[in-house]
Design a protein around this motif. Structure first.
Motif, PDB file in Angstrom:
ATOM      1  N   TYR A 140       0.839  -1.192   0.000  1.00 35.28           N
ATOM      2  CA  TYR A 140       0.000   0.000   0.000  1.00 35.28           C
ATOM      3  C   TYR A 140       0.875   1.244   0.000  1.00 35.28           C
ATOM      4  N   ASP A 141       0.625   2.134  -0.956  1.00 30.72           N
ATOM      5  CA  ASP A 141       1.317   3.421  -1.037  1.00 30.72           C
ATOM      6  C   ASP A 141       0.377   4.469  -0.461  1.00 30.72           C
ATOM      7  N   SER A 142       0.702   4.991   0.730  1.00 29.08           N
ATOM      8  CA  SER A 142      -0.198   5.931   1.408  1.00 29.08           C
ATOM      9  C   SER A 142      -0.272   7.278   0.691  1.00 29.08           C
ATOM     10  N   LEU A 143       0.765   7.658  -0.050  1.00 28.08           N
ATOM     11  CA  LEU A 143       0.708   8.916  -0.795  1.00 28.08           C
ATOM     12  C   LEU A 143      -0.234   8.810  -1.991  1.00 28.08           C
ATOM     13  N   GLN A 144      -0.165   7.689  -2.711  1.00 24.22           N
ATOM     14  CA  GLN A 144      -1.044   7.482  -3.863  1.00 24.22           C
ATOM     15  C   GLN A 144      -2.389   6.885  -3.456  1.00 24.22           C
ATOM     16  N   ARG A 145      -2.466   6.404  -2.210  1.00 26.97           N
ATOM     17  CA  ARG A 145      -3.676   5.762  -1.674  1.00 26.97           C
ATOM     18  C   ARG A 145      -4.144   4.586  -2.538  1.00 26.97           C
ATOM     19  N   GLN A 146      -3.187   3.763  -2.885  1.00 30.38           N
ATOM     20  CA  GLN A 146      -3.513   2.573  -3.664  1.00 30.38           C
ATOM     21  C   GLN A 146      -2.421   1.519  -3.504  1.00 30.38           C
ATOM     22  N   MET A 147      -2.762   0.308  -3.918  1.00 36.39           N
ATOM     23  CA  MET A 147      -1.791  -0.776  -3.913  1.00 36.39           C
ATOM     24  C   MET A 147      -0.896  -0.614  -5.136  1.00 36.39           C
ATOM     25  N   ILE A 148       0.411  -0.807  -4.941  1.00 33.23           N
ATOM     26  CA  ILE A 148       1.339  -0.750  -6.060  1.00 33.23           C
ATOM     27  C   ILE A 148       2.102  -2.070  -6.139  1.00 33.23           C
ATOM     28  N   SER A 149       2.470  -2.432  -7.354  1.00 38.69           N
ATOM     29  CA  SER A 149       3.164  -3.689  -7.603  1.00 38.69           C
ATOM     30  C   SER A 149       4.659  -3.505  -7.410  1.00 38.69           C
ATOM     31  N   LYS A 150       5.295  -4.509  -6.785  1.00 41.45           N
ATOM     32  CA  LYS A 150       6.753  -4.536  -6.660  1.00 41.45           C
ATOM     33  C   LYS A 150       7.282  -5.276  -7.887  1.00 41.45           C
ATOM     34  N   LYS A 151       8.206  -4.674  -8.577  1.00 41.29           N
ATOM     35  CA  LYS A 151       8.683  -5.237  -9.845  1.00 41.29           C
ATOM     36  C   LYS A 151      10.021  -5.959  -9.739  1.00 41.29           C
ATOM     37  N   ASN A 152      10.583  -6.086  -8.533  1.00 37.10           N
ATOM     38  CA  ASN A 152      11.906  -6.687  -8.422  1.00 37.10           C
ATOM     39  C   ASN A 152      11.895  -8.183  -8.740  1.00 37.10           C
ATOM     40  N   GLU A 153      13.015  -8.642  -9.323  1.00 34.28           N
ATOM     41  CA  GLU A 153      13.181 -10.063  -9.608  1.00 34.28           C
ATOM     42  C   GLU A 153      13.458 -10.801  -8.313  1.00 34.28           C
ATOM     43  N   LEU A 154      13.034 -12.043  -8.270  1.00 33.08           N
ATOM     44  CA  LEU A 154      13.183 -12.836  -7.058  1.00 33.08           C
ATOM     45  C   LEU A 154      13.681 -14.223  -7.430  1.00 33.08           C
ATOM     46  N   THR A 155      14.713 -14.678  -6.739  1.00 32.57           N
ATOM     47  CA  THR A 155      15.231 -16.023  -6.950  1.00 32.57           C
ATOM     48  C   THR A 155      14.479 -16.971  -6.020  1.00 32.57           C
ATOM     49  N   ILE A 156      13.871 -17.988  -6.606  1.00 34.89           N
ATOM     50  CA  ILE A 156      13.119 -18.974  -5.829  1.00 34.89           C
ATOM     51  C   ILE A 156      13.815 -20.325  -5.979  1.00 34.89           C
ATOM     52  N   PRO A 157      14.308 -20.887  -4.885  1.00 32.68           N
ATOM     53  CA  PRO A 157      15.016 -22.171  -4.978  1.00 32.68           C
ATOM     54  C   PRO A 157      14.063 -23.326  -5.274  1.00 32.68           C
ATOM     55  N   MET A 158      14.581 -24.345  -5.934  1.00 31.09           N
ATOM     56  CA  MET A 158      13.789 -25.540  -6.228  1.00 31.09           C
ATOM     57  C   MET A 158      13.610 -26.402  -4.974  1.00 31.09           C
ATOM     58  N   VAL A 159      14.540 -26.245  -4.012  1.00 30.15           N
ATOM     59  CA  VAL A 159      14.481 -26.998  -2.756  1.00 30.15           C
ATOM     60  C   VAL A 159      14.737 -26.034  -1.608  1.00 30.15           C
ATOM     61  N   LEU A 160      13.882 -26.105  -0.580  1.00 27.84           N
ATOM     62  CA  LEU A 160      14.108 -25.364   0.669  1.00 27.84           C
ATOM     63  C   LEU A 160      14.614 -26.366   1.695  1.00 27.84           C
ATOM     64  N   SER A 161      15.796 -26.117   2.220  1.00 26.83           N
ATOM     65  CA  SER A 161      16.383 -27.034   3.198  1.00 26.83           C
ATOM     66  C   SER A 161      15.988 -26.622   4.615  1.00 26.83           C
ATOM     67  N   LYS A 162      16.327 -27.487   5.563  1.00 28.70           N
ATOM     68  CA  LYS A 162      16.061 -27.216   6.977  1.00 28.70           C
ATOM     69  C   LYS A 162      16.739 -25.913   7.408  1.00 28.70           C
ATOM     70  N   SER A 163      17.954 -25.662   6.923  1.00 29.81           N
ATOM     71  CA  SER A 163      18.666 -24.431   7.299  1.00 29.81           C
ATOM     72  C   SER A 163      18.008 -23.186   6.692  1.00 29.81           C
ATOM     73  N   ASP A 164      17.376 -23.311   5.509  1.00 25.71           N
ATOM     74  CA  ASP A 164      16.650 -22.188   4.912  1.00 25.71           C
ATOM     75  C   ASP A 164      15.459 -21.783   5.773  1.00 25.71           C
ATOM     76  N   LEU A 165      14.842 -22.777   6.401  1.00 27.40           N
ATOM     77  CA  LEU A 165      13.609 -22.554   7.160  1.00 27.40           C
ATOM     78  C   LEU A 165      13.840 -22.223   8.634  1.00 27.40           C
ATOM     79  N   LYS A 166      15.035 -22.501   9.132  1.00 30.01           N
ATOM     80  CA  LYS A 166      15.331 -22.318  10.559  1.00 30.01           C
ATOM     81  C   LYS A 166      14.994 -20.917  11.078  1.00 30.01           C
TER      82      LYS A 166
END
Length: 168
Positions: A109-135
């Motif tokens: 939520y952007d309080s100045l524009q008073r609307q929801m705005i989309s985040k455009k950043n790229e995100l790396t999503i792993p194929m496997v989440l390990s126990k240490s990733d979740l700790k």
């Protein structure tokens, strides 16, 4: 819209599983137990526990771990009678389910524009989440789950959360 869709899906699946004999309760597959606390100026104001069927993780930085850090702890500045106060909301999980559903929140939520705005950043999503990733997500750091494998991605294509399409 996504949250309503997931809620309808999980409610319907739960009802269907109830109708089938010798099935484990729905909660054993998907249920996540979360413990939350809110602290303002060093004083713990509120604590609560709740059950979730998916984890709503904010998109931050470039990795899923960055989003996990944003989920665990985030600050808000609020106005009170004495001026501005910074409050920290801390969330930790007390268990992990057999099937772990993660929703990536790409809107804020952007309080100045008073609307929801989309985040455009790229995100790396792993194929496997390990126990240490979740700790870092876990209240006591322990889990019986060794790892989770990515089995599906559902993407929203649209300018706002209420406009657009979902593809798998």
């Amino acid at each position: 819209l996504f949250q309503r869709l997931m809620s309808q899906f999980t409610d319907e699946l739960h009802e269907q599983l109830r109708l089938i004999e010798n099935q484990q309760p729905f909660a054993q597959f998907f249920e996540i137990n979360e413990q939350q606390g809110t602290e303002c100026s060093g004083i713990l104001l509120a604590q609560k526990q709740q059950s979730l069927f998916y984890l709503n993780v904010p998109v931050m930085g470039k990795s899923l771990q960055d989003g996990f850090r944003g989920y665990i702890s985030h600050e808000d500045t609020i106005q009170d009678f004495n001026g501005e106060v910074t409050c920290t909301k801390i969330s930790k999980l007390t268990n992990l389910p057999e099937i772990f559903v993660i929703s990536l929140n790409r809107f804020e939520y952007d309080s100045l524009q008073r609307q929801m705005i989309s985040k455009k950043n790229e995100l790396t999503i792993p194929m496997v989440l390990s126990k240490s990733d979740l700790k870092p997500l876990l209240y006591d750091g322990n889990t019986a789950i060794d790892q989770y494998e990515l089995i599906a991605i559902v993407m929203h294509h649209g300018s706002t959360p209420s406009v657009g399409d979902y593809t798998a």
